[in-house]
Design an enzyme around this catalytic site. Structure first.
Site, PDB file in Angstrom:
ATOM      1  CB  CYS A 147      -0.973  -0.010   1.174  1.00 14.31           C
ATOM      2  SG  CYS A 147      -0.222  -0.484   2.750  1.00 14.31           S
TER       3      CYS A 147
HETATM    4  N1  LIG Z   1      -4.216  -4.376   5.239  1.00 15.43           N
HETATM    5  C1  LIG Z   1      -3.739  -3.679   4.224  1.00 15.43           C
HETATM    6  O1  LIG Z   1      -4.010  -2.472   4.083  1.00 15.43           O
HETATM    7  C2  LIG Z   1      -2.844  -4.346   3.199  1.00 15.43           C
HETATM    8  C3  LIG Z   1      -2.523  -3.629   2.037  1.00 15.43           C
HETATM    9  C4  LIG Z   1      -1.688  -4.226   1.088  1.00 15.43           C
HETATM   10  C5  LIG Z   1      -1.183  -5.479   1.319  1.00 15.43           C
HETATM   11  N2  LIG Z   1      -1.504  -6.142   2.468  1.00 15.43           N
HETATM   12  C6  LIG Z   1      -0.941  -7.480   2.655  1.00 15.43           C
HETATM   13  O2  LIG Z   1      -1.978  -8.437   2.519  1.00 15.43           O
HETATM   14  C7  LIG Z   1      -1.732  -9.551   3.351  1.00 15.43           C
HETATM   15  C8  LIG Z   1      -2.937  -9.752   4.268  1.00 15.43           C
HETATM   16  O3  LIG Z   1      -3.096  -8.562   5.036  1.00 15.43           O
HETATM   17  P1  LIG Z   1      -4.377  -8.298   5.925  1.00 15.43           P
HETATM   18  O4  LIG Z   1      -4.266  -6.894   6.348  1.00 15.43           O
HETATM   19  O5  LIG Z   1      -5.594  -8.770   5.224  1.00 15.43           O
HETATM   20  O6  LIG Z   1      -4.058  -9.257   7.169  1.00 15.43           O
HETATM   21  P2  LIG Z   1      -5.094  -9.943   8.170  1.00 15.43           P
HETATM   22  O7  LIG Z   1      -6.299  -9.116   8.306  1.00 15.43           O
HETATM   23  O8  LIG Z   1      -4.297 -10.258   9.378  1.00 15.43           O
HETATM   24  O9  LIG Z   1      -5.462 -11.301   7.423  1.00 15.43           O
HETATM   25  C9  LIG Z   1      -4.526 -12.342   7.260  1.00 15.43           C
HETATM   26  C10 LIG Z   1      -5.198 -13.570   6.648  1.00 15.43           C
HETATM   27  O10 LIG Z   1      -4.251 -14.627   6.580  1.00 15.43           O
HETATM   28  C11 LIG Z   1      -4.716 -15.743   7.366  1.00 15.43           C
HETATM   29  N3  LIG Z   1      -3.548 -16.222   8.110  1.00 15.43           N
HETATM   30  C12 LIG Z   1      -2.986 -15.663   9.196  1.00 15.43           C
HETATM   31  N4  LIG Z   1      -1.866 -16.350   9.558  1.00 15.43           N
HETATM   32  C13 LIG Z   1      -1.739 -17.364   8.675  1.00 15.43           C
HETATM   33  C14 LIG Z   1      -0.783 -18.405   8.487  1.00 15.43           C
HETATM   34  N5  LIG Z   1       0.259 -18.549   9.312  1.00 15.43           N
HETATM   35  N6  LIG Z   1      -0.963 -19.262   7.472  1.00 15.43           N
HETATM   36  C15 LIG Z   1      -2.007 -19.134   6.636  1.00 15.43           C
HETATM   37  N7  LIG Z   1      -2.951 -18.161   6.770  1.00 15.43           N
HETATM   38  C16 LIG Z   1      -2.797 -17.285   7.752  1.00 15.43           C
HETATM   39  C17 LIG Z   1      -5.779 -15.196   8.287  1.00 15.43           C
HETATM   40  O11 LIG Z   1      -6.846 -16.063   8.498  1.00 15.43           O
HETATM   41  P3  LIG Z   1      -6.911 -17.377   9.364  1.00 15.43           P
HETATM   42  O12 LIG Z   1      -6.195 -17.070  10.647  1.00 15.43           O
HETATM   43  O13 LIG Z   1      -8.372 -17.590   9.498  1.00 15.43           O
HETATM   44  O14 LIG Z   1      -6.246 -18.399   8.528  1.00 15.43           O
HETATM   45  C18 LIG Z   1      -6.380 -14.069   7.443  1.00 15.43           C
HETATM   46  O15 LIG Z   1      -7.335 -14.589   6.538  1.00 15.43           O
HETATM   47  C19 LIG Z   1      -0.443  -9.238   4.136  1.00 15.43           C
HETATM   48  O16 LIG Z   1       0.645  -9.817   3.479  1.00 15.43           O
HETATM   49  C20 LIG Z   1      -0.360  -7.723   4.034  1.00 15.43           C
HETATM   50  O17 LIG Z   1       0.964  -7.248   4.120  1.00 15.43           O
HETATM   51  C21 LIG Z   1      -2.346  -5.619   3.395  1.00 15.43           C
END
Ligand SMILES: NC(=O)c1ccc[n+]([C@@H]2O[C@H](COP(=O)([O-])OP(=O)(O)OC[C@H]3O[C@@H](n4cnc5c(N)ncnc54)[C@H](OP(=O)(O)O)[C@@H]3O)[C@@H](O)[C@H]2O)c1
Length: 340
Positions: A147
């Protein structure tokens, strides 16, 4: 026939936003919603705002017969699984950071462990659609940008490409707390963040090498980059304010010309003639850019605002999906922002 898609990490913030947008995409059919938690429950149990999603979408552990797999997982997890999906002939679009850095050694330095699928870094295409759409069209692995890098690079790209500025770049950026994902750390509690602003990450934020890598390509030289992110007390929205010295002889007119030329035809980047606010992008795939020259210091100051969960994550992943599959780039993303 619509393209069959899966979301892995569907219970997270970015995964939920992907689901919201893909459910209304006319050429995508969500065939698998994958996560470790909530298995066997309908999607809306994990994402209550998707209360009208079809009952048949149940969270599971497998991507089924999806042709395109969107991954929204913590660092390292997509890379551990991508190989088998690619072997099955699927396309992977990773919203996380696993395929963004080209050099496995650089990845190891910034992430602290060896890349789990280093061979894939060679073929992965960095998916900042505005800058790399020609390469996205043939890609099997698309690395969606972070982002902060999305905002920083869109703010700086015209000046870097036209070599209007030197290598000495400072990015001062601020993000709402959803940028950190579902995080139960003390640093993200309401009582900690409310009515407070603080920097974090400097000098080890993992978006630093990503911004530097892509800026180097645009500039044709290695930038000297300082990147300082800040956490601000709002849920979503991100601003990057970028500073770089103008090269001798370059003027405000050169800046105005370069920016309007670069973004004239872009469907989701708009030059605005006043300081942009994050709220004007809320819920949409827009990135608003404003660039001025501070004549006294002979510096370019360029601003970009976006919604970190849309143009900073799920929206740009769908823009890449559209570019990859040959759909109009705006398909499924035409919604206006939610707020003036
Ligand atoms: N938030 C933002 O603004 C944003 C922007 C750009 C990129 N990103 C990137 O997108 C990715 C997800 O971000 P997010 O903000 O959506 O994070 P989040 O809300 O913490 O979601 C993470 C997801 O991954 C799953 N997860 C967690 N630990 C895991 C593991 N060890 N193995 C497999 N699945 C796992 C979680 O679900 P379960 O625990 O149910 O499996 C959940 O569905 C990250 O790499 C982040 O850097 C985020």
């Amino acid at each position: 026939m619509p393209t069959r898609v899966a979301i892995v990490g569907v219970t997270g913030y970015a995964g939920g936003e992907l689901a919201r947008l893909l459910l209304r995409h006319p050429e995508a059919r969500l065939v698998a919603a994958v996560a470790r938690s909530h298995q066997g429950e309908p999607l809306r149990a994990a994402q209550p705002h998707l209360h009208s999603a079809p009952e048949s979408i149940v969270i599971g552990s497998d991507v089924g017969d999806a042709e395109v797999v969107f991954t929204a997982l913590p660092a390292g997890e997509a890379a551990r699984q991508a190989g088998r999906w690619l072997d099955d002939g699927r396309i992977v679009i990773d919203i996380g950071s696993d395929f963004r850095l080209r050099d496995p050694k650089l990845y190891e330095r910034w992430y602290g462990y060896a890349h789990p699928a280093a061979a894939l870094l060679k073929e992965a295409v960095y998916g900042l659609t505005e800058l790399t759409r020609d390469r996205i069209r043939g890609a099997r692995v698309i690395a969606n940008p972070g982002c902060y890098p999305t905002a920083s690079l869109l703010a700086l790209a015209p000046a870097l490409k036209a070599r209007l500025v030197t290598e000495d770049i400072v990015v001062d950026a601020k993000s709402g707390v959803s940028g950190a994902g579902h995080n139960l750390d003390d640093a993200y509690l309401f009582g900690t963040i409310d009515e407070s602003v603080r920097p974090y990450g400097l000098p080890r934020h993992r978006h630093t090498p990503e911004i530097a890598q892509e800026a180097a390509i645009l500039l044709g030289a290695t930038p000297r980059l300082t990147f300082t992110p800040h956490l601000i007390p709002m849920t979503r929205g991100l601003i990057a304010t970028c500073y770089a010295p103008l090269r001798p002889g370059k003027t405000s007119k050169d800046v105005a010309d370069a920016y309007s030329r670069e973004y004239a035809e872009e469907p989701f980047v708009r030059m605005v003639d006043s300081f942009p606010a994050t709220k004007a992008t809320l819920g949409s795939n827009w990135c608003l850019v404003h660039a001025v020259v501070d004549e006294d210091s002979a510096r370019l100051v360029a601003f970009a605002v976006l919604d970190n969960l849309v143009k900073g994550a799920a929206g740009s992943a769908i823009q890449n999906f559209n570019a990859r599959l040959g759909y109009p780039e705006t398909m499924g993303l035409e919604a206006l922002p939610l707020w003036p």
